[in-house]
Design an enzyme around this catalytic site. Structure first.
Site, PDB file in Angstrom:
ATOM      1  N   ARG A 122       0.816  -1.244   0.000  1.00 39.72           N
ATOM      2  CA  ARG A 122       0.000   0.000   0.000  1.00 39.72           C
ATOM      3  C   ARG A 122       0.837   1.277   0.000  1.00 39.72           C
ATOM      4  NH1 ARG A 122      -3.228  -2.821   3.925  1.00 39.72           N
ATOM      5  NH2 ARG A 122      -4.906  -3.893   2.834  1.00 39.72           N
ATOM      6  N   LYS A 144       2.696  11.785 -10.273  1.00 43.26           N
ATOM      7  CA  LYS A 144       1.803  10.990 -11.127  1.00 43.26           C
ATOM      8  C   LYS A 144       2.548   9.740 -11.547  1.00 43.26           C
ATOM      9  CE  LYS A 144      -1.398  14.231 -13.256  1.00 43.26           C
ATOM     10  NZ  LYS A 144      -1.836  14.857 -14.529  1.00 43.26           N
ATOM     11  N   GLU A 186       8.404  19.543 -23.566  1.00 41.52           N
ATOM     12  CA  GLU A 186       7.759  19.774 -22.258  1.00 41.52           C
ATOM     13  C   GLU A 186       8.280  21.061 -21.618  1.00 41.52           C
ATOM     14  OE1 GLU A 186       5.208  17.995 -21.343  1.00 41.52           O
ATOM     15  OE2 GLU A 186       5.502  15.852 -21.688  1.00 41.52           O
ATOM     16  N   LYS A 228       6.421  23.502 -12.305  1.00 38.19           N
ATOM     17  CA  LYS A 228       5.699  22.277 -11.971  1.00 38.19           C
ATOM     18  C   LYS A 228       5.472  22.177 -10.474  1.00 38.19           C
ATOM     19  CE  LYS A 228       4.589  17.721 -12.896  1.00 38.19           C
ATOM     20  NZ  LYS A 228       4.632  16.601 -13.802  1.00 38.19           N
ATOM     21  N   GLU A 238      -4.871  17.122  -9.004  1.00 38.94           N
ATOM     22  CA  GLU A 238      -5.531  17.605 -10.218  1.00 38.94           C
ATOM     23  C   GLU A 238      -7.040  17.762 -10.056  1.00 38.94           C
ATOM     24  OE1 GLU A 238      -3.681  16.383 -13.923  1.00 38.94           O
ATOM     25  OE2 GLU A 238      -5.645  16.412 -14.864  1.00 38.94           O
ATOM     26  N   ARG A 242      -3.976  21.911 -12.035  1.00 36.76           N
ATOM     27  CA  ARG A 242      -2.914  21.011 -12.513  1.00 36.76           C
ATOM     28  C   ARG A 242      -3.198  20.509 -13.932  1.00 36.76           C
ATOM     29  NH1 ARG A 242       0.460  16.168  -9.442  1.00 36.76           N
ATOM     30  NH2 ARG A 242       1.639  15.584 -11.294  1.00 36.76           N
ATOM     31  N   ASN A 246      -1.385  19.672 -18.852  1.00 35.79           N
ATOM     32  CA  ASN A 246      -1.682  18.754 -19.946  1.00 35.79           C
ATOM     33  C   ASN A 246      -1.947  19.473 -21.260  1.00 35.79           C
ATOM     34  OD1 ASN A 246      -1.587  16.090 -18.759  1.00 35.79           O
ATOM     35  ND2 ASN A 246      -3.220  16.833 -17.448  1.00 35.79           N
ATOM     36  N   HIS A 249      -1.847  17.517 -24.444  1.00 39.64           N
ATOM     37  CA  HIS A 249      -1.771  16.088 -24.138  1.00 39.64           C
ATOM     38  C   HIS A 249      -2.998  15.294 -24.591  1.00 39.64           C
ATOM     39  CE1 HIS A 249       1.742  17.274 -21.953  1.00 39.64           C
ATOM     40  NE2 HIS A 249       1.949  16.077 -21.445  1.00 39.64           N
ATOM     41  N   HIS A 253      -1.780  12.272 -26.453  1.00 38.16           N
ATOM     42  CA  HIS A 253      -2.013  10.891 -26.012  1.00 38.16           C
ATOM     43  C   HIS A 253      -2.776  10.103 -27.078  1.00 38.16           C
ATOM     44  CE1 HIS A 253      -1.433  11.703 -21.406  1.00 38.16           C
ATOM     45  NE2 HIS A 253      -0.297  11.598 -22.051  1.00 38.16           N
ATOM     46  N   HIS A 266       6.819  10.528 -26.771  1.00 32.29           N
ATOM     47  CA  HIS A 266       5.815  11.280 -26.012  1.00 32.29           C
ATOM     48  C   HIS A 266       5.963  12.788 -26.248  1.00 32.29           C
ATOM     49  CE1 HIS A 266       3.107  12.411 -22.781  1.00 32.29           C
ATOM     50  NE2 HIS A 266       4.068  13.175 -22.281  1.00 32.29           N
TER      51      HIS A 266
HETATM   52  P1  NAD Z   1      11.806   7.091 -21.859  1.00 27.33           P
HETATM   53  O1  NAD Z   1      11.774   6.797 -20.430  1.00 27.33           O
HETATM   54  O2  NAD Z   1      11.297   6.061 -22.798  1.00 27.33           O
HETATM   55  O3  NAD Z   1      13.310   7.487 -22.262  1.00 27.33           O
HETATM   56  C1  NAD Z   1      13.569   7.821 -23.592  1.00 27.33           C
HETATM   57  C2  NAD Z   1      14.675   6.954 -24.201  1.00 27.33           C
HETATM   58  O4  NAD Z   1      15.931   7.436 -23.776  1.00 27.33           O
HETATM   59  C3  NAD Z   1      14.621   5.500 -23.804  1.00 27.33           C
HETATM   60  O5  NAD Z   1      15.025   4.719 -24.901  1.00 27.33           O
HETATM   61  C4  NAD Z   1      15.678   5.399 -22.705  1.00 27.33           C
HETATM   62  O6  NAD Z   1      16.219   4.116 -22.610  1.00 27.33           O
HETATM   63  C5  NAD Z   1      16.693   6.389 -23.188  1.00 27.33           C
HETATM   64  N1  NAD Z   1      17.496   7.033 -22.161  1.00 27.33           N
HETATM   65  C6  NAD Z   1      17.067   7.553 -20.991  1.00 27.33           C
HETATM   66  N2  NAD Z   1      18.041   8.220 -20.388  1.00 27.33           N
HETATM   67  C7  NAD Z   1      19.144   8.089 -21.158  1.00 27.33           C
HETATM   68  C8  NAD Z   1      20.462   8.572 -21.062  1.00 27.33           C
HETATM   69  N3  NAD Z   1      20.834   9.392 -20.085  1.00 27.33           N
HETATM   70  N4  NAD Z   1      21.344   8.220 -22.004  1.00 27.33           N
HETATM   71  C9  NAD Z   1      20.948   7.429 -23.049  1.00 27.33           C
HETATM   72  N5  NAD Z   1      19.710   6.979 -23.222  1.00 27.33           N
HETATM   73  C10 NAD Z   1      18.806   7.313 -22.283  1.00 27.33           C
HETATM   74  O7  NAD Z   1      10.954   8.414 -22.210  1.00 27.33           O
HETATM   75  P2  NAD Z   1      10.831   9.851 -21.542  1.00 27.33           P
HETATM   76  O8  NAD Z   1      10.675  10.769 -22.678  1.00 27.33           O
HETATM   77  O9  NAD Z   1      11.856  10.091 -20.527  1.00 27.33           O
HETATM   78  O10 NAD Z   1       9.440   9.729 -20.760  1.00 27.33           O
HETATM   79  C11 NAD Z   1       8.244   9.527 -21.442  1.00 27.33           C
HETATM   80  C12 NAD Z   1       7.252   8.924 -20.474  1.00 27.33           C
HETATM   81  O11 NAD Z   1       7.014   9.832 -19.406  1.00 27.33           O
HETATM   82  C13 NAD Z   1       5.906   8.625 -21.090  1.00 27.33           C
HETATM   83  O12 NAD Z   1       5.466   7.369 -20.672  1.00 27.33           O
HETATM   84  C14 NAD Z   1       5.010   9.697 -20.512  1.00 27.33           C
HETATM   85  O13 NAD Z   1       3.673   9.297 -20.425  1.00 27.33           O
HETATM   86  C15 NAD Z   1       5.630   9.904 -19.166  1.00 27.33           C
HETATM   87  N6  NAD Z   1       5.345  11.198 -18.539  1.00 27.33           N
HETATM   88  C16 NAD Z   1       4.897  11.192 -17.264  1.00 27.33           C
HETATM   89  C17 NAD Z   1       4.656  12.383 -16.618  1.00 27.33           C
HETATM   90  C18 NAD Z   1       4.232  12.383 -15.170  1.00 27.33           C
HETATM   91  O14 NAD Z   1       3.870  13.439 -14.650  1.00 27.33           O
HETATM   92  N7  NAD Z   1       4.307  11.254 -14.492  1.00 27.33           N
HETATM   93  C19 NAD Z   1       4.860  13.600 -17.278  1.00 27.33           C
HETATM   94  C20 NAD Z   1       5.328  13.555 -18.597  1.00 27.33           C
HETATM   95  C21 NAD Z   1       5.580  12.350 -19.222  1.00 27.33           C
HETATM   96  N1  GLY Z   2       2.539  15.947 -16.695  1.00 27.81           N
HETATM   97  C1  GLY Z   2       1.278  16.397 -16.172  1.00 27.81           C
HETATM   98  C2  GLY Z   2       1.202  16.423 -14.697  1.00 27.81           C
HETATM   99  O1  GLY Z   2       2.127  16.057 -14.018  1.00 27.81           O
HETATM  100  O2  GLY Z   2       0.195  16.793 -14.160  1.00 27.81           O
END
Ligand code: NAD
Ligand code: GLY
Length: 368
Positions: A122, A144, A186, A228, A238, A242, A246, A249, A253, A266
């Site tokens: 939990r 998130k 972003e 942020k 949210e 918040r 998006n 998005h 999405h 993304h």
């Molecule tokens: P990712 O985690 O897939 O990383 C992108 C690529 O870069 C991958 O192939 C990874 O292996 C590679 N990589 C990462 N760091 C590296 C480094 N230092 N050197 C070499 N390669 C590296 O993608 P991302 O763009 O970091 O994240 C996208 C994800 O984040 C999506 O799933 C999206 O929905 C999510 N997201 C979440 C939030 C939130 O608030 N939780 C906000 C925005 C995006």
């Molecule tokens: N990336 C959108 C949020 O964190 O609310």
């Protein structure tokens, strides 16, 4: 030359606060291991990041009982299957309630790790060690966490705040250029949604950011995290404001889902989505078309796509947008804007106008 300063800020929530630290060398030199409470640590990473940085993290964990879970890279791995495999690792190591999950990677690893930490017994602690620009400016901050379903992105998840965000900017040296640009989308989002002055700063520093100049990168991450953290502090789960984070998005999405998490990154989908949101705002008479053009121009300079892929199907995208988490009572609730730096929530957008906007974007993309 003077060494880069470490930038520090806090996310202040109603009941607690946690630190964000930004700067080169933090994986090796920051005191983040001191935040680990218990004995058990599960490090989650991916197949691109682990060869570069896992060893250095493990060196900081002498004396702990450590398990490692490395997933293949990419959005396609942010699944319930990987989620349950990670939980099985925690079970195998006999992790107790004071165990800690370390998320070493981009947003995929961060979202997956956070959801694992939210659910084990939990809720246990987790620390974000983001290694992409996107994760440093957005996904690692704010709590998130989620995995995807074939039906849509991030449909299963929880709000679960990290104990800390430690952004070692030196890790960006190995990030592919396309991923750097995806993170810049972003960054631009914060300017577009609420800070026209920051947007102008980004216009002036686009080349420095693409060249990974440390001062520009540090400032961009810090300003993004300030935005942020401030929004999350006011609206952690949210209930209102918040949702502005998006911007782009709902379209983005839908594009990612239509693309089945294969082609578009993304951040790329968000870049296209922000331009569509700006164009829709102009079509609805809410915002000047000139601002949509300025947004598209900056994103293009950052090597980001700003038009629909040629095979995009507007009706399919609209259908996917109906499953977006921001919608209420079956109505399309979109983040649009009144112009640069002035995003707003529009609760009941006419689907016919959205479809017309998507069709126009598709027709323009198809034009030679
Ligand atoms: P990712 O985690 O897939 O990383 C992108 C690529 O870069 C991958 O192939 C990874 O292996 C590679 N990589 C990462 N760091 C590296 C480094 N230092 N050197 C070499 N390669 C590296 O993608 P991302 O763009 O970091 O994240 C996208 C994800 O984040 C999506 O799933 C999206 O929905 C999510 N997201 C979440 C939030 C939130 O608030 N939780 C906000 C925005 C995006
Ligand atoms: N990336 C959108 C949020 O964190 O609310």
């Amino acid at each position: 030359m003077k060494p880069d300063p470490i930038r520090r800020l806090d996310v202040e929530l109603d009941t607690r606060r946690y630190p964000i630290r930004i700067g080169p060398g933090l994986l090796d030199h920051d005191d983040w291991p001191g935040l680990i409470r218990g004995r058990h640590v599960l490090v989650i990473s991916d197949g691109n990041v682990a060869p570069h940085y896992l060893e250095r993290v493990l060196e900081r964990l002498a004396g702990y009982s450590v398990a490692i879970f490395v997933v293949p890279p990419g959005e396609a791995e942010k699944t319930l299957t990987r989620f349950s495999e990670a939980l099985a690792e925690l079970a195998r190591m006999g992790a107790s309630r004071d165990a800690t999950v370390l998320a070493l990677g981009g947003g995929v690893v961060g979202d997956l790790s956070g959801f694992v930490a939210a659910c084990w017994m939990r809720g246990i602690a987790f620390i974000q060690l983001p290694t992409t620009l996107l994760a440093m400016v957005d996904s690692s901050v704010g709590g998130k966490t989620a995995v995807d379903l074939p039906q849509g992105k991030n449909l299963v998840g929880a709000f679960h705040q990290p104990a800390a965000v430690i952004a070692d900017t030196a890790t960006l040296a190995t990030l592919p250029a396309r991923e750097l640009s995806a993170g810049l989308a972003e960054v631009v989002k914060y300017g577009a949604l609420g800070d026209a002055e920051f947007f102008t700063w980004l216009e002036a520093h686009a080349e420095a950011l693409l060249a990974r100049e440390p001062a520009a990168i540090g400032t961009a991450i810090e300003r993004s995290c300030q935005h942020k953290a401030a929004i999350v502090a006011r609206d952690e789960t949210e209930q209102g404001e918040r949702a502005l984070l998006n911007l782009g998005h709902s379209f983005g999405h839908a594009l990612e889902t239509a693309d089945a998490y294969g082609g578009l990154l993304h951040g790329e989908a968000v870049a296209i989505g922000m331009v569509l949101a700006a164009q829709l705002s102009s079509r609805m008479g809410m915002a000047p078309a000139r601002d949509a053009e300025r947004l598209a121009a900056l994103l293009q300079r950052m090597n980001l796509p700003t038009t629909l892929p040629p095979d995009a199907d507007p009706a399919q995208l609209l259908a996917l947008m109906r499953l977006d988490k921001k919608n209420l009572s079956g109505r399309l609730r979109l983040i649009l804007w009144h112009g640069l730096g002035r995003a707003c929530i529009v609760p009941d957008v006419d689907e016919a106008i959205v479809l017309a906007c998507l069709e126009q974007a598709r027709d323009e993309a198809a034009r030679p």
